[in-house]
Design a protein around this motif. Structure first.
Motif, PDB file in Angstrom:
ATOM      1  N   ARG A  42       0.832  -1.202   0.000  1.00  0.00           N
ATOM      2  CA  ARG A  42       0.000   0.000   0.000  1.00  0.00           C
ATOM      3  C   ARG A  42       0.868   1.253   0.000  1.00  0.00           C
ATOM      4  O   ARG A  42       0.588   2.231  -0.708  1.00  0.00           O
ATOM      5  CB  ARG A  42      -0.930  -0.009   1.213  1.00  0.00           C
ATOM      6  N   VAL A  43       1.933   1.251   0.795  1.00  0.00           N
ATOM      7  CA  VAL A  43       2.823   2.404   0.842  1.00  0.00           C
ATOM      8  C   VAL A  43       3.481   2.615  -0.522  1.00  0.00           C
ATOM      9  O   VAL A  43       3.594   3.749  -1.006  1.00  0.00           O
ATOM     10  CB  VAL A  43       3.892   2.224   1.937  1.00  0.00           C
ATOM     11  N   ALA A  44       3.896   1.526  -1.158  1.00  0.00           N
ATOM     12  CA  ALA A  44       4.515   1.635  -2.478  1.00  0.00           C
ATOM     13  C   ALA A  44       3.537   2.230  -3.487  1.00  0.00           C
ATOM     14  O   ALA A  44       3.919   3.054  -4.331  1.00  0.00           O
ATOM     15  CB  ALA A  44       4.993   0.261  -2.938  1.00  0.00           C
ATOM     16  N   THR A  45       2.281   1.817  -3.411  1.00  0.00           N
ATOM     17  CA  THR A  45       1.262   2.359  -4.311  1.00  0.00           C
ATOM     18  C   THR A  45       1.094   3.855  -4.110  1.00  0.00           C
ATOM     19  O   THR A  45       0.993   4.627  -5.071  1.00  0.00           O
ATOM     20  CB  THR A  45      -0.081   1.644  -4.086  1.00  0.00           C
ATOM     21  N   GLU A  46       1.054   4.287  -2.858  1.00  0.00           N
ATOM     22  CA  GLU A  46       0.926   5.710  -2.560  1.00  0.00           C
ATOM     23  C   GLU A  46       2.099   6.505  -3.117  1.00  0.00           C
ATOM     24  O   GLU A  46       1.946   7.645  -3.548  1.00  0.00           O
ATOM     25  CB  GLU A  46       0.831   5.919  -1.047  1.00  0.00           C
ATOM     26  N   LEU A  47       3.291   5.906  -3.096  1.00  0.00           N
ATOM     27  CA  LEU A  47       4.491   6.589  -3.560  1.00  0.00           C
ATOM     28  C   LEU A  47       4.718   6.436  -5.057  1.00  0.00           C
ATOM     29  O   LEU A  47       5.594   7.088  -5.628  1.00  0.00           O
ATOM     30  CB  LEU A  47       5.709   6.049  -2.800  1.00  0.00           C
ATOM     31  N   GLY A  48       3.950   5.547  -5.686  1.00  0.00           N
ATOM     32  CA  GLY A  48       4.100   5.338  -7.116  1.00  0.00           C
ATOM     33  C   GLY A  48       5.356   4.586  -7.493  1.00  0.00           C
ATOM     34  O   GLY A  48       5.966   4.858  -8.545  1.00  0.00           O
ATOM     35  N   VAL A  49       5.771   3.632  -6.650  1.00  0.00           N
ATOM     36  CA  VAL A  49       6.983   2.852  -6.926  1.00  0.00           C
ATOM     37  C   VAL A  49       6.679   1.368  -6.756  1.00  0.00           C
ATOM     38  O   VAL A  49       5.616   0.975  -6.256  1.00  0.00           O
ATOM     39  CB  VAL A  49       8.126   3.260  -5.965  1.00  0.00           C
ATOM     40  N   ALA A  50       7.616   0.527  -7.165  1.00  0.00           N
ATOM     41  CA  ALA A  50       7.467  -0.912  -6.984  1.00  0.00           C
ATOM     42  C   ALA A  50       7.641  -1.273  -5.506  1.00  0.00           C
ATOM     43  O   ALA A  50       8.461  -0.667  -4.805  1.00  0.00           O
ATOM     44  CB  ALA A  50       8.500  -1.658  -7.825  1.00  0.00           C
ATOM     45  N   THR A  51       6.886  -2.268  -5.051  1.00  0.00           N
ATOM     46  CA  THR A  51       6.939  -2.649  -3.636  1.00  0.00           C
ATOM     47  C   THR A  51       8.352  -3.030  -3.210  1.00  0.00           C
ATOM     48  O   THR A  51       8.821  -2.630  -2.133  1.00  0.00           O
ATOM     49  CB  THR A  51       5.986  -3.825  -3.365  1.00  0.00           C
ATOM     50  N   MET A  52       9.058  -3.785  -4.036  1.00  0.00           N
ATOM     51  CA  MET A  52      10.383  -4.259  -3.659  1.00  0.00           C
ATOM     52  C   MET A  52      11.368  -3.109  -3.462  1.00  0.00           C
ATOM     53  O   MET A  52      12.353  -3.254  -2.732  1.00  0.00           O
ATOM     54  CB  MET A  52      10.919  -5.227  -4.711  1.00  0.00           C
ATOM     55  N   SER A  53      11.120  -1.958  -4.098  1.00  0.00           N
ATOM     56  CA  SER A  53      12.050  -0.834  -3.939  1.00  0.00           C
ATOM     57  C   SER A  53      12.048  -0.296  -2.513  1.00  0.00           C
ATOM     58  O   SER A  53      13.029   0.305  -2.074  1.00  0.00           O
ATOM     59  CB  SER A  53      11.704   0.274  -4.932  1.00  0.00           C
ATOM     60  N   LEU A  54      10.953  -0.521  -1.793  1.00  0.00           N
ATOM     61  CA  LEU A  54      10.901  -0.040  -0.409  1.00  0.00           C
ATOM     62  C   LEU A  54      11.907  -0.766   0.468  1.00  0.00           C
ATOM     63  O   LEU A  54      12.452  -0.183   1.414  1.00  0.00           O
ATOM     64  CB  LEU A  54       9.486  -0.240   0.166  1.00  0.00           C
ATOM     65  N   TYR A  55      12.140  -2.042   0.182  1.00  0.00           N
ATOM     66  CA  TYR A  55      12.994  -2.847   1.048  1.00  0.00           C
ATOM     67  C   TYR A  55      14.464  -2.434   0.985  1.00  0.00           C
ATOM     68  O   TYR A  55      15.259  -2.857   1.829  1.00  0.00           O
ATOM     69  CB  TYR A  55      12.839  -4.325   0.689  1.00  0.00           C
ATOM     70  N   ARG A  56      14.833  -1.615   0.005  1.00  0.00           N
ATOM     71  CA  ARG A  56      16.198  -1.091  -0.012  1.00  0.00           C
ATOM     72  C   ARG A  56      16.389  -0.027   1.055  1.00  0.00           C
ATOM     73  O   ARG A  56      17.523   0.300   1.410  1.00  0.00           O
ATOM     74  CB  ARG A  56      16.517  -0.507  -1.394  1.00  0.00           C
ATOM     75  N   HIS A  57      15.288   0.515   1.562  1.00  0.00           N
ATOM     76  CA  HIS A  57      15.351   1.575   2.571  1.00  0.00           C
ATOM     77  C   HIS A  57      14.796   1.123   3.921  1.00  0.00           C
ATOM     78  O   HIS A  57      15.243   1.613   4.962  1.00  0.00           O
ATOM     79  CB  HIS A  57      14.563   2.792   2.095  1.00  0.00           C
ATOM     80  N   VAL A  58      13.829   0.220   3.896  1.00  0.00           N
ATOM     81  CA  VAL A  58      13.203  -0.295   5.120  1.00  0.00           C
ATOM     82  C   VAL A  58      13.199  -1.816   5.039  1.00  0.00           C
ATOM     83  O   VAL A  58      12.514  -2.379   4.176  1.00  0.00           O
ATOM     84  CB  VAL A  58      11.763   0.235   5.272  1.00  0.00           C
ATOM     85  N   PRO A  59      13.946  -2.526   5.898  1.00  0.00           N
ATOM     86  CA  PRO A  59      14.108  -3.979   5.764  1.00  0.00           C
ATOM     87  C   PRO A  59      12.818  -4.786   5.867  1.00  0.00           C
ATOM     88  O   PRO A  59      12.701  -5.844   5.258  1.00  0.00           O
ATOM     89  CB  PRO A  59      15.065  -4.336   6.913  1.00  0.00           C
ATOM     90  N   SER A  60      11.841  -4.317   6.662  1.00  0.00           N
ATOM     91  CA  SER A  60      10.631  -5.104   6.893  1.00  0.00           C
ATOM     92  C   SER A  60       9.523  -4.198   7.397  1.00  0.00           C
ATOM     93  O   SER A  60       9.761  -3.027   7.752  1.00  0.00           O
ATOM     94  CB  SER A  60      10.899  -6.198   7.934  1.00  0.00           C
ATOM     95  N   LYS A  61       8.315  -4.746   7.461  1.00  0.00           N
ATOM     96  CA  LYS A  61       7.199  -3.961   7.992  1.00  0.00           C
ATOM     97  C   LYS A  61       7.401  -3.677   9.479  1.00  0.00           C
ATOM     98  O   LYS A  61       7.028  -2.606   9.970  1.00  0.00           O
ATOM     99  CB  LYS A  61       5.877  -4.699   7.773  1.00  0.00           C
TER     100      LYS A  61
END
Length: 345
Positions: free
Chosen positions: A149-168
């Motif tokens: 959901r956060v990735a959708t809000e930011l307009g990026v791929a979900t996996m790209s979040l894990y480069r900055h935040v390891p887990s929920k």
């Protein structure tokens, strides 16, 4: 946003269409949040956001004891325009953008674009991810929060979040720290121990009220190491120093008071959800408690003499605010008695 938007926007667009074409006439009852969750397969928080959007647009209204009903039929042109544009955001729940301070803490910056936008993944940072996650949780509840959901809000791929935040779990820790860091403890600390503890408790209460999801993430058996949250415990122990208490007593006092505040604050999110589901405030719900249950309880004063006497007496304030004030005062009274005994000793 169009039909390709978030689930809540797509569902709101469909209900908006039904109102525009007359499938749902003025006064007709809309699907409840529970029916929306079943029909569209979404979380309760998403269903709540759907009805909130339509209320903000003036298309529906909450009727106590009935639910959410159509307020009136808009002009077709207005209806079409609303389907093609984003629903207005609620400014009272908006979380300001954050930037990183040199020590890693998040600081507010002027409100602006709330998504990464054209920069996409190039501009993605941990701070933007955390700010977006807090906004989702503030507006829709913790149940609506996911990395996807956060990735959708930011307009990026979900996996790209894990480069900055390891887990929920790590994301929740960053969110918690941001929430506590928004309102720093006053300096200098109060010289009076009671005033000092009360200042910390009231600040925590305000933070939980600002972020209703936060209390449910707190644990006092497996605490999360969030620096800004830990500063509250540090301050509470510091104002108790040199009062004759042991280290164990100082630590237990600080944690017990924080646990009391958190335990009451858990009901902020629960009450908000209950009010959306029923269309009734807490006071309205109490007034409409099933008469048979009430009569059954009051019909046997021998079994329930205290309830019988309570029912015959003056009205009593049982709001969360009243319980917070009473409970905090009594806990501080108890701490004071322990300090007095140590002084006498």
């Amino acid at each position: 946003m169009t039909e390709s938007g978030s689930p809540s926007e797509r569902i709101a667009a469909e209900l908006r269409r039904r109102i525009v074409v007359g499938e749902l006439a003025p006064g007709a009852r809309l699907p409840s949040t529970r029916r929306i969750t079943r029909e569209w397969g979404v979380a309760m928080a998403t269903a709540t956001k759907v009805l909130n959007r339509l209320r903000e647009e003036g298309l529906v209204r909450a009727v106590p004891g009935v639910g959410t009903v159509v307020a009136g039929k808009p002009e077709p042109a207005v209806g079409r325009a609303r389907q093609s544009q984003p629903a207005p955001q609620r400014p009272s729940r908006e979380v300001p953008q954050q930037t990183a301070h040199g020590d890693g803490r998040l600081l507010a910056e002027p409100a602006g674009a709330r998504r990464v936008g054209a920069g996409g993944e190039r501009d993605l940072t941990r701070e933007r991810i955390v700010v977006t996650a807090v906004r989702v949780a503030d507006e829709e509840g913790l149940a609506a929060l996911s990395m996807r959901r956060v990735a959708t809000e930011l307009g990026v791929a979900t996996m790209s979040l894990y480069r900055h935040v390891p887990s929920k779990d790590e994301l929740l820790r960053f969110m918690m720290d941001m929430a506590f860091g928004e309102q720093p403890l006053p300096e200098p600390p109060a010289s009076d121990w009671r005033e000092g503890l009360e200042t910390v408790a009231r600040l925590q209460w305000r933070i939980y009220r600002r972020h209703p999801w936060l209390a449910s993430t707190m644990s006092f058996t497996r605490p999360v190491l969030a620096p800004d949250a830990a500063l509250h415990t540090e301050r509470s122990m510091a104002v108790l120093a040199e009062r004759g208490l042991s280290w164990e007593e100082m630590a237990q006092t600080a944690v017990a008071l924080a646990a009391f505040v958190c335990g009451l604050a858990v009901h902020f999110e629960r009450e908000a959800q209950a009010e959306q589901d029923s269309g009734l405030s807490a006071d309205e719900w109490m007034e409409r408690v099933d008469d048979e249950d009430h009569e059954r309880l009051m019909a046997n004063p021998e079994q329930f003499p205290m309830f019988d006497a309570l029912n015959r007496g003056p009205e009593i304030d049982m709001s969360l605010e009243a319980l917070f004030e009473f409970g905090m005062a009594r806990m501080l009274d108890g701490v004071g008695s322990v300090i007095e005994r140590r002084g006498d000793g």
